[in-house]
Scaffold this motif. Sequence first.
Motif: not given
Length: 290
Positions: A128-137, A216-225, A227-230
């Motif tokens: 869940l902390g991974g989701w939190l990090a992804l959501d924030y990013a 738990i909400p999933q990021l969309t493909d657009a949201q994943l695209r 994410l430009r950080m490493p």
Amino acid sequence: MNHVVYRSPEGAAAVEAQYRRVLEDWPVPKTDLYLPTRQGSTFVLACGPLDAPPVVLLHGSQANSAAWLPDVALWSTAFRLFAVDMIGEAGLSARVRPELDGDAHALWLDDVFEGLGLSRAALVGTSLGGWLALDYASRRSAAVSALALVCPAGIGRQKNFLLKALPLLLLGQWGRRRMWEMVFGPAPQTPPEGMQPLVQLMESVERAVKPRVVNIPQLTDAQLRGLRMPILAIVGGRDVLLDSRDTRARLERAAPHAQVCFIEDGYHFLPGQASRIMDFLQRHVTSLGR
């Protein structure tokens, strides 16, 4: 707010007392912080050199910052670590659980960053902390210098583990142990030296804390695209909570720059990743980000 997180006030008090005892064995000098946020007080453990690049640690559900005990001795040699107790979990932060589907957690982390004096940091999150990090990013990309994720929620399909777990709960202690092994893998006969208090804390949390039974909400493909950080994602092929193959496939499709480490025999709990994450952070986190 005991009714939101804990099954009883007595369980809450027992877990908190045990957690404080475990934190006495934090392997490096630390500072305990209580930050005011719009969701209430948030507990943060800070350690590592004051002038080192900042890394924010986000534990998973049914856990607290004690989960980082095996890792912080290594990471704190090169980074200023901030282990954050997530709100609504078994730590020392506010016992509130705002909806995951919305910006409440991002706004809360805004307050945490402000309280820590951070404008930018790397995020390490598990489950869940991974989701939190992804959501924030995905909402605050300028504030996140890198993402290191262990079995993160929010990318691959969430499995309906509850259907498998409910019959086991009817089988008493054996069933609970079997359910535990499905998530964490077979338990060693003897816990590693010095880890017994942490194991006991995890067992107490499992008994006392109400699990989050939510999608738990999933990021969309657009949201994943976006994410430009490493990105480093470490996932286990035998994860019963999340579809790790779907996580890998979606990252390969929408965030091809992400480094995916797929551990075929790994469970949802993947210990022993400190060196791999350290190598990633040392390659990609170079600025102070404050």
